[in-house]
Design a protein around this motif. Structure first.
Motif, PDB file in Angstrom:
ATOM      1  N   UNK A  60      -6.712  -1.797  -1.439  1.00 49.56           N
ATOM      2  CA  UNK A  60      -7.766  -0.619  -1.743  1.00 49.56           C
ATOM      3  C   UNK A  60      -9.002  -1.278  -2.390  1.00 49.56           C
ATOM      4  N   UNK A  61      -8.750  -2.123  -3.392  1.00 51.27           N
ATOM      5  CA  UNK A  61     -10.008  -2.832  -4.047  1.00 51.27           C
ATOM      6  C   UNK A  61     -10.757  -3.675  -3.051  1.00 51.27           C
ATOM      7  N   UNK A  62      -9.893  -4.077  -1.888  1.00 50.76           N
ATOM      8  CA  UNK A  62     -10.701  -4.928  -0.813  1.00 50.76           C
ATOM      9  C   UNK A  62     -11.588  -4.250  -0.050  1.00 50.76           C
ATOM     10  N   UNK A  63     -11.281  -2.958  -0.204  1.00 47.94           N
ATOM     11  CA  UNK A  63     -12.135  -2.137   0.955  1.00 47.94           C
ATOM     12  C   UNK A  63     -11.533  -1.669   2.024  1.00 47.94           C
ATOM     13  N   UNK A  64     -10.098  -2.177   2.165  1.00 46.90           N
ATOM     14  CA  UNK A  64      -9.143  -1.497   3.186  1.00 46.90           C
ATOM     15  C   UNK A  64      -8.447  -0.361   2.493  1.00 46.90           C
ATOM     16  N   UNK A  65      -8.291   0.614   3.655  1.00 46.56           N
ATOM     17  CA  UNK A  65      -7.150   1.726   3.119  1.00 46.56           C
ATOM     18  C   UNK A  65      -5.808   1.582   3.274  1.00 46.56           C
ATOM     19  N   UNK A  66      -5.215   1.419   2.127  1.00 45.46           N
ATOM     20  CA  UNK A  66      -3.803   0.964   2.259  1.00 45.46           C
ATOM     21  C   UNK A  66      -2.981   2.275   2.793  1.00 45.46           C
TER      22      UNK A  66
END
Length: 89
Positions: free
Chosen positions: A63-69
């Motif tokens: 999530x912090x890397x910009x990906x939707x987990x």
């Protein structure tokens, strides 16, 4: 502190995440902190607790890397784990 109280704290953290008012890191910390204090825990449930907390940490990193987990399946596993916990110890 009773198992009922500790489990209620974990359930409250889960509810916040499901309501989009919390994050997976907070739930992981709640599982770890409250889960370690639970009495009468068999080893398989302790191992499952550790695995769930790590999976929630990984979801937070994504999530912090910009990906939707993909958090939904993890939350289903958390609910299943909660149902197995010893409450009357």
């Amino acid at each position: 502190m009773s198992n009922q109280t500790l489990i209620a704290r974990i359930e409250a953290s889960l509810a916040l995440l499901q309501a989009h008012q919390g994050d997976s890191r907070a739930l992981a910390e709640s599982i770890r902190g409250n889960g370690k204090a639970l009495e009468g825990m068999p080893y398989p449930l302790i191992k499952e607790m550790e695995d769930l907390a790590m999976d929630l940490d990984i979801a937070q990193w994504h999530d912090e890397d910009g990906f939707a987990p993909e958090i939904g399946p993890i939350l289903v596993r958390v609910q299943s784990w909660l149902a197995k916990l010893p409450r009357d110890v």
